[in-house]
Scaffold this active site. Structure first.
Site, short mmCIF file in Angstrom:
data_model
loop_
_atom_site.label_atom_id
_atom_site.label_comp_id
_atom_site.label_asym_id
_atom_site.label_seq_id
_atom_site.Cartn_x
_atom_site.Cartn_y
_atom_site.Cartn_z
CD GLN A 177 -3.55 13.33 -1.53
OE1 GLN A 177 -2.54 12.62 -1.52
NE2 GLN A 177 -4.73 12.85 -1.82
CG ASP A 192 -3.15 8.84 -10.17
OD1 ASP A 192 -3.99 9.53 -9.57
OD2 ASP A 192 -2.67 7.80 -9.70
CD GLU A 193 -0.95 11.62 -6.95
OE1 GLU A 193 -1.32 12.68 -6.42
OE2 GLU A 193 -0.75 10.57 -6.32
NE ARG A 248 -0.16 9.51 1.39
CZ ARG A 248 -1.13 9.37 0.48
NH1 ARG A 248 -1.10 8.39 -0.38
NH2 ARG A 248 -2.14 10.21 0.44
CE LYS A 273 -7.22 11.38 -5.46
NZ LYS A 273 -7.38 10.98 -4.07
CB THR A 274 -4.67 5.33 -7.82
OG1 THR A 274 -4.18 6.61 -7.43
CG2 THR A 274 -3.66 4.65 -8.70
P1 ATP Z 1 -4.33 9.04 -2.85
O1 ATP Z 1 -5.14 10.30 -2.78
O2 ATP Z 1 -3.51 8.85 -1.64
O3 ATP Z 1 -3.60 8.90 -4.14
P2 ATP Z 1 -6.41 7.37 -3.91
O4 ATP Z 1 -7.65 8.20 -3.87
O5 ATP Z 1 -5.73 7.23 -5.20
O6 ATP Z 1 -5.42 7.86 -2.78
P3 ATP Z 1 -6.32 4.51 -3.84
O7 ATP Z 1 -4.87 4.38 -3.61
O8 ATP Z 1 -6.86 4.20 -5.18
O9 ATP Z 1 -6.83 5.96 -3.36
O10 ATP Z 1 -7.12 3.65 -2.78
C1 ATP Z 1 -6.81 3.69 -1.41
C2 ATP Z 1 -7.00 2.32 -0.79
O11 ATP Z 1 -8.38 2.01 -0.71
C3 ATP Z 1 -6.39 1.22 -1.62
O12 ATP Z 1 -5.87 0.24 -0.75
C4 ATP Z 1 -7.56 0.69 -2.39
O13 ATP Z 1 -7.37 -0.64 -2.80
C5 ATP Z 1 -8.68 0.82 -1.39
N1 ATP Z 1 -10.02 0.97 -2.01
C6 ATP Z 1 -10.40 1.90 -2.89
N2 ATP Z 1 -11.69 1.75 -3.23
C7 ATP Z 1 -12.15 0.69 -2.53
C8 ATP Z 1 -13.45 0.02 -2.43
N3 ATP Z 1 -14.50 0.41 -3.14
N4 ATP Z 1 -13.52 -1.02 -1.60
C9 ATP Z 1 -12.45 -1.43 -0.88
N5 ATP Z 1 -11.23 -0.85 -0.92
C10 ATP Z 1 -11.08 0.20 -1.74
MG MG Z 2 -3.79 7.78 -5.82
#
Ligand code: ATP
Ligand code: MG
Length: 745
Positions: A256, A225-226, A601, A38-39
């Site tokens: 979350q 975000d969040e 995490r 997402k981020t």
């Molecule tokens: P959270 O819910 O914990 O905030 P998030 O959904 O924001 O998580 P991110 O932090 O953006 O997730 O991504 C999680 C991990 O996965 C990061 O290390 C990111 O670089 C990696 N990632 C995300 N998308 C891809 C992709 N398409 N290919 C490879 N790695 C990815």
């Molecule tokens: Mg995130």
């Protein structure tokens, strides 16, 4: 600029992520589980907005949950679009609102150089008001009153918006009045508390349409975000602000949502489609962060929550290692075993900064800190707000008085810090004089010095202090603000005060003061620094490369680590008793979401520990393993440990409750431990380390791998009786006595 769609950062995304990055106009919600990117999507979307020339950097507003997250996003963005990333308005709700308030302060009767007061200033001010109004502050505490005011502000209530029924239960119906007086006192002090920042923004926006329109035409694209953790006022603010362009992209995960206790409304995310009729919803299902087993643990725990949207979450990563579930005797042992596991991870190639220990409550870090200091594991406590530290608050109070001598709250704070004989007798005298004559504390001090009200030695000391402030204030324009700060802290005796204490803690405090002065150098002048200090510096103390992170689960939101330790998985600690007592089932479900956040995490390794005994308020109590442990699928738990615990992890709670009824003088945890032979070190026997508590019968030989409390891990190179020559991994060659070492194999 080349097309973003040819950029590797775009090519690497999966199809659903690409959808979210491509659709730039209109409302969009990305609703998906942890680690699904997402981020990453939000950052890529920001880059795409600029690559596609849709808009200019200064027409974009991106809201993150912490300043640290904002900083990280800016760094990522800079790597994608270059220095124009700096023109994007990127920050927390608070920091953005503080800026809007500064630009429009006069509309709400403040000056643009208003002070943002800290939570303890807030409590002190409320206390004074409650005492003035003859309220029994033992029965109705100022802290409780401040919580009440904050919760009203989180909902967007000004004193006039409060229902009588909300007011009745506290301070015999006087709460609204306290709130009113508090607000007008803040205006007199040219100050605002955290809650005010958004509340004033809302007032400015709703009562001055021209101002609202100005901001609405400035910001054309919103990214949040969040989103699951926005509270009512943040939600209202955002809705009003984005109402014109409706180009708003929010990302979040209902599983979350962990700030319900601070007014977060997970319902905001669920209402998105209703709020923005043409909203597009994108769900991401692939988790890129964790191994299969870690994800299974998270999914299996969160499945026990009733209040949730069901979401799919899968990974194509390998299953990875099993989750280590470790029972220990007590907190000291928990820290010991954690440190040994950390050393082991380190020797397997994990860097310290890829490791985190995530606790439920801040005070749990203590044993870990002591242990890490003992054996030399570098670590950093993250998220303890910098400005909330005693020495920083004191130093800032000095600087605030230098800047604005009429800042009563600040002057009262440090008038006798360090102790200089201006105790409560003197301060209450000044206080009542100030109140009677309706003047500031500083002016009251000056006037009293011209009378014979004060004892001669008190008079001399107070005169000195006042003269010093006048002198520092005069220097404010002549020397740089960093030199001035150093001068103030030295001449006031504040630095000496910590130097004289000469404890480990005081060293840390002196370091922090240095850090404060470093931070000041990033600002043009003292007033610029003070205006933003409380917002800009929160959580600024990131772990440097090579440090284990120690922080609360709440502070870990959005972050990721190679290996994660989750200590204290015991009923009462986690889930927190207070949360359940106060909020019942919804409290428990929020605790479970916190467990989900903690587990997700971890990328590769996850350790969960629980102790049989805890010292609570000085008393030893037996503890019961957390119900969340029984929610973990057995097949993904490290079998060695599980086997030793007596096979059936899911029956723990039952056993403990049964034992607790047999009226023993020992707690249930103690009995359980005894029955099952659970002692942390014994349990540990079957895992990678063989440890011995006593080294009397140690069979030592050259080449053996050993552990020493102070020097860490090493190999024996020679021995002479009970004196050993050991080559330590980090400390080098040392001579130590054998009784201080433990064998590791
Ligand atoms: P959270 O819910 O914990 O905030 P998030 O959904 O924001 O998580 P991110 O932090 O953006 O997730 O991504 C999680 C991990 O996965 C990061 O290390 C990111 O670089 C990696 N990632 C995300 N998308 C891809 C992709 N398409 N290919 C490879 N790695 C990815
Ligand atoms: Mg995130």
């Amino acid at each position: 600029m080349t097309q973003f769609y040819n950029h590797q950062a775009y090519i690497d995304l999966n199809d659903s992520q690409k959808e979210a990055v491509k659709n730039l106009d209109g409302p969009l919600l990305v609703l998906s589980g942890a680690g699904t990117g997402k981020t990453r999507v939000l950052t890529a979307r920001l880059a795409n907005l600029l690559y596609s020339n849709k808009t200019k950097p200064w027409n974009i507003l991106a809201v993150t949950f912490t300043n640290k997250a904002a900083k990280e996003m800016r760094i990522r963005l800079e790597s994608l679009i270059g220095p124009s990333a700096n023109s994007v308005w990127l920050g927390t709700f608070h920091s953005i609102a503080a800026r809007i308030l500064r630009e429009n302060a006069e509309v709400v009767s403040l000056n643009s150089n208003y002070t943002i007061i800290t939570p303890d200033d807030q409590i002190r001010l409320i206390k004074q008001i409650m005492i003035d109004q003859d309220i029994d502050i033992k029965k109705f505490t100022p802290k409780a009153m401040s919580n009440l005011i904050n919760s009203w502000k989180d909902k967007g209530y000004k004193p006039d918006d409060i229902n009588q029924s909300d007011n009745d239960f506290f301070a015999n119906g006087k709460a609204i009045n306290i709130y009113k007086t508090y607000q007008s006192r803040l205006v007199t002090l040219n100050s605002a508390d955290f809650g005010d920042l958004l509340l004033y923004n809302l007032t400015i926006f709703t009562e001055n349409l021209d101002i609202l329109e100005k901001y609405q035409s400035k910001i054309l694209y919103f990214l949040v975000d969040e989103y699951q953790d926005t509270n009512t006022i943040q939600y209202l603010w955002l809705k009003l602000f984005a109402n014109k362009s409706k180009n708003i992209c929010c990302v979040g995960d209902d599983d979350q949502s962990i700030y319900g206790w601070r007014g977060a409304q997970v319902g905001n995310i669920l209402k998105f489609e209703k709020d923005y009729t043409s909203a597009k919803i994108i769900k991401l299902e692939e988790n890129y962060r964790s191994t299969g087993r870690i994800l299974e643990a998270a999914n299996s725990i969160i499945a026990n929550n009733k209040e949730r949207l069901s979401k799919k979450l899968k990974t194509s990563s390998e299953d990875g290692d099993k989750i280590d579930l470790i029972s220990v005797w007590d907190g000291v042992e928990e820290a010991k075993i954690t440190s040994l596991e950390i050393e082991n991870l380190y020797s397997c190639g994990f860097r310290y900064d890829q490791i985190a220990v995530l606790v439920r409550a801040g005070h749990q870090t203590r044993y870990f800190e002591e242990r890490f200091v003992d054996i030399g594991i570098p670590y950093k406590v993250i998220g303890a707000k910098f400005y909330e530290r005693l020495e920083i608050r004191d130093a800032l109070a000095y600087l605030r008085v230098v800047q604005q001598p009429n800042d009563d709250l600040a002057l009262e704070r440090i008038i006798n810090v360090p102790k200089r004989g201006l105790g409560t007798n003197t301060t209450s005298l000044i206080h009542s004089y100030a109140k009677k004559n309706n003047i500031s504390f500083f002016s009251a001090s000056q006037e009293l010095l011209m009378t014979d009200e004060l004892r001669p030695n008190v008079k001399r000391t107070l005169q000195n202090l006042i003269n010093q402030f006048i002198d520092w204030n005069n220097h404010n324009k002549e020397i740089s603000h960093t030199d001035l700060a150093l001068k103030v802290l030295e001449e006031s005796g504040y630095i000496d005060h910590w130097q004289n204490e000469n404890s480990i803690e005081s060293e840390g405090r002196l370091e922090n003061l240095k850090e404060l002065i470093n931070a000041m150098s990033g600002f043009d002048n003292l007033s610029g620094f003070l205006e933003h200090i409380s917002l800009v510096m929160d959580g600024d103390n990131e772990a440097e490369a090579g440090e284990v992170s120690l922080m609360t689960l709440h502070a870990a939101k959005g972050l990721e680590f190679g290996a994660v330790f989750l200590p204290g998985w015991e009923e009462g600690i986690f889930p927190s008793q207070r949360s359940i007592d106060e909020l019942g089932l919804s409290g428990l479900e929020e605790e479970r979401r916190l467990a989900y956040v903690g587990i997700t995490r971890a990328k590769k390794r996850l350790f969960i520990t629980f102790a049989a005994n805890r010292q609570i308020h000085g008393l030893w109590q037996g503890s019961i393993p957390s119900r969340f442990i029984s929610e973990l699928p057995k097949k993904i738990i490290n079998e060695n440990i599980e086997g030793n615990l007596g096979a059936d992890v899911s029956s723990y709670n039952q056993i403990d409750f049964d034992l607790s009824s047999n009226n023993s003088s020992y707690g249930p945890g103690f009995l359980r431990a005894k029955q099952k032979g659970i002692r942390g070190l014994n349990v540990y026997k079957n895992t990678q380390f063989e440890k011995s508590v006593s080294s009397v019968n140690l069979n030592l030989s050259v080449g053996q791998r050993v552990f020493h409390q102070k020097f860490g891990m090493g190999f024996i190179i020679s021995s002479d009786g009970d004196k050993l020559n050991i080559n330590f991994d980090k400390a080098g060659e040392k001579k130590v006595v054998s009784s201080f070492i433990k064998i590791i194999d």
